[in-house]
Motif scaffolding. Structure first.
Motif, PDB file in Angstrom:
ATOM      1  N   SER A  39       0.563  -1.125   0.063  1.00 45.19           N
ATOM      2  CA  SER A  39       0.105   0.120  -0.019  1.00 45.19           C
ATOM      3  C   SER A  39       0.818   0.872   0.235  1.00 45.19           C
ATOM      4  O   SER A  39       2.060   0.592  -0.017  1.00 45.19           O
ATOM      5  N   SER A  40       0.551   2.126   0.045  1.00 50.64           N
ATOM      6  CA  SER A  40       1.947   3.828   0.498  1.00 50.64           C
ATOM      7  C   SER A  40       0.066   4.474   0.777  1.00 50.64           C
ATOM      8  O   SER A  40      -0.798   4.901   1.232  1.00 50.64           O
ATOM      9  N   ASP A  43      -2.625   5.323  -0.873  1.00 47.98           N
ATOM     10  CA  ASP A  43      -3.682   4.590  -1.197  1.00 47.98           C
ATOM     11  C   ASP A  43      -4.434   4.270   0.511  1.00 47.98           C
ATOM     12  O   ASP A  43      -4.884   3.830   0.636  1.00 47.98           O
ATOM     13  N   GLY A  95      -4.729   1.276   5.084  1.00 49.16           N
ATOM     14  CA  GLY A  95      -4.328   1.943   3.269  1.00 49.16           C
ATOM     15  C   GLY A  95      -4.727   0.930   2.557  1.00 49.16           C
ATOM     16  O   GLY A  95      -5.919  -0.737   3.459  1.00 49.16           O
ATOM     17  N   ALA A  96      -5.805   0.443   1.948  1.00 52.31           N
ATOM     18  CA  ALA A  96      -5.781  -0.001   0.735  1.00 52.31           C
ATOM     19  C   ALA A  96      -4.462  -0.858   0.086  1.00 52.31           C
ATOM     20  O   ALA A  96      -4.117   0.384  -0.181  1.00 52.31           O
ATOM     21  N   ALA A  98      -2.502  -1.270  -2.887  1.00 47.15           N
ATOM     22  CA  ALA A  98      -2.153   0.202  -4.434  1.00 47.15           C
ATOM     23  C   ALA A  98      -2.874  -0.885  -5.248  1.00 47.15           C
ATOM     24  O   ALA A  98      -3.472  -1.828  -6.078  1.00 47.15           O
ATOM     25  N   SER A 100      -6.288  -0.117  -5.062  1.00 49.84           N
ATOM     26  CA  SER A 100      -7.625  -0.252  -5.212  1.00 49.84           C
ATOM     27  C   SER A 100      -8.443   0.743  -5.516  1.00 49.84           C
ATOM     28  O   SER A 100      -7.714   2.004  -5.586  1.00 49.84           O
ATOM     29  N   ARG A 102     -10.798   3.494  -4.751  1.00 55.42           N
ATOM     30  CA  ARG A 102     -11.246   4.344  -3.345  1.00 55.42           C
ATOM     31  C   ARG A 102     -11.213   5.764  -3.375  1.00 55.42           C
ATOM     32  O   ARG A 102     -11.093   6.255  -4.681  1.00 55.42           O
ATOM     33  N   SER A 123     -13.633   2.390  -0.094  1.00 59.63           N
ATOM     34  CA  SER A 123     -12.697   1.576  -0.257  1.00 59.63           C
ATOM     35  C   SER A 123     -13.865  -0.171  -0.426  1.00 59.63           C
ATOM     36  O   SER A 123     -13.882  -0.594  -0.050  1.00 59.63           O
TER      37      SER A 123
END
Length: 345
Positions: A39-40, A43, A95-96, A98, A100, A102, A123
């Motif tokens: 993730s990040s 995200d 987070g979701a 990467a 995904s 959102r 999400s």
């Protein structure tokens, strides 16, 4: 529902730096933690900012704003004595994966947030709400009054955000409540029950200062459009919360405290007793310890924080995001309260 990615509360590598620098460094380190989970920050669905001083809120906001060029995640900010020596700010996040789905959710009649966060982010089946205080979404004016008045304003805001996402209070699965004065606990609960009704989400209520003394309560919610099932383990369920709520492949567990003789023990003893109770909830909901993803460990003092975090790490290792946070607890004698997020991969 996307597989959630958790990062525990993270401080700056250099805790001698100023607040703005510490905020930027903490967010950069959080981004690294989320990237390790695929993730990040880009995200992120929900971040929690723990500040040592309320006076640092404006400077934190300005540094925080620089980290987001597109839709920012939801955010909750509370004031607490941080357990990382020298740290002025810590940030935890979920987070979701990467790439995904959102998207922000914003009631059409509301003004844009004056601060760098989205009021709600969805999400898949999940909707994350920012920490809500007593403000009027239409013009961003503060709502004064006692805790009952402000709780009504907060819950009306929550209703409008849920409705903007096509959901309702019946879809709530988790709540975190922050009260600057725990003497307001009963008055808060009376209003909370009026709004929430029988579909009680999992919940933890703790004592913590907010970003302004004008506010008497802040609530952070998670909702889900997935099929929902309340999990109870007591003969007489708590009228304010469900022991846990299962939604899709996720389980949201209320804050739990130790019981009986364990309440007389230190932070490690209390934490181990709570984890024993967590095992009961997991079994009833058809989950296992291997499914636990996050432990939010509320503690009353630094010693209990070290002890409880150690007990949790011994039980789960590094694979679980464990965040100890110093707060006040509503039950006399309790030094540790643990809230969990569980998800089957």
């Amino acid at each position: 529902m996307p597989h959630l990615c958790f990062a525990p509360a993270t401080a700056a590598a250099d805790t001698k730096a100023d607040l703005a620098s510490q905020t930027s460094m903490a967010l950069a380190r959080l981004d690294e933690r989320l990237r390790a989970e695929r993730s990040s920050l880009a995200d992120a669905l929900a971040l929690t900012v723990y500040l040592r001083r309320a006076a640092d809120f404006p400077a934190m906001n300005e540094a925080y704003r620089q980290a987001f060029t597109a839709t920012p995640p939801t955010r909750t900010t509370v004031i607490t004595e941080l357990l990382t020596p020298g740290a002025l700010v810590e940030v935890a996040g979920v987070g979701a994966p990467a790439g995904s789905d959102r998207r922000a959710v914003h009631p059409s009649a509301w003004m844009a947030s004056p601060n760098p966060y989205s009021y709600a982010v969805r999400s898949g089946d999940l909707l994350f709400l920012s920490g809500l205080i007593a403000r009027n979404g239409r013009d961003n004016t503060a709502v004064g009054g006692d805790v009952a008045t402000q709780t009504r304003a907060v819950l009306q805001n929550a209703r409008e955000l849920l409705e903007a996402a096509g959901l309702s209070f019946a879809h709530l699965v988790s709540a975190r409540v922050f009260l600057p004065d725990l003497k307001d606990f009963d008055a808060f609960n009376r209003v909370y029950r009026e709004f929430i009704g029988a579909d009680r989400p999992a919940r933890a209520t703790v004592g913590a200062a907010l970003t302004s003394p004008a506010y008497n309560v802040e609530i952070t919610f998670v909702a889900s459009a997935a099929a929902r099932q309340a999990i109870e383990i007591a003969d007489q369920p708590n009228p304010n919360l469900s022991a846990a709520v299962r939604a899709g492949n996720a389980l949201f567990v209320s804050g739990m405290l130790a019981e009986g003789e364990a309440m007389k023990g230190d932070g490690a003893v209390q934490a181990r007793d709570i984890l024993r109770k967590l095992d009961v909830v997991l079994a009833k909901a058809a989950f296992t310890r291997a499914d636990v993803r996050e432990l939010l460990v509320y503690v009353t003092d630094e010693e209990a924080g070290t002890q409880a975090a150690g007990a949790c790490q011994a039980a789960f290792g590094a694979r679980v995001a464990i965040t100890p946070v110093k707060v006040g607890l509503a039950l006399d004698g309790g030094r540790v309260e643990i809230m969990a997020c569980v998800e089957r991969g």
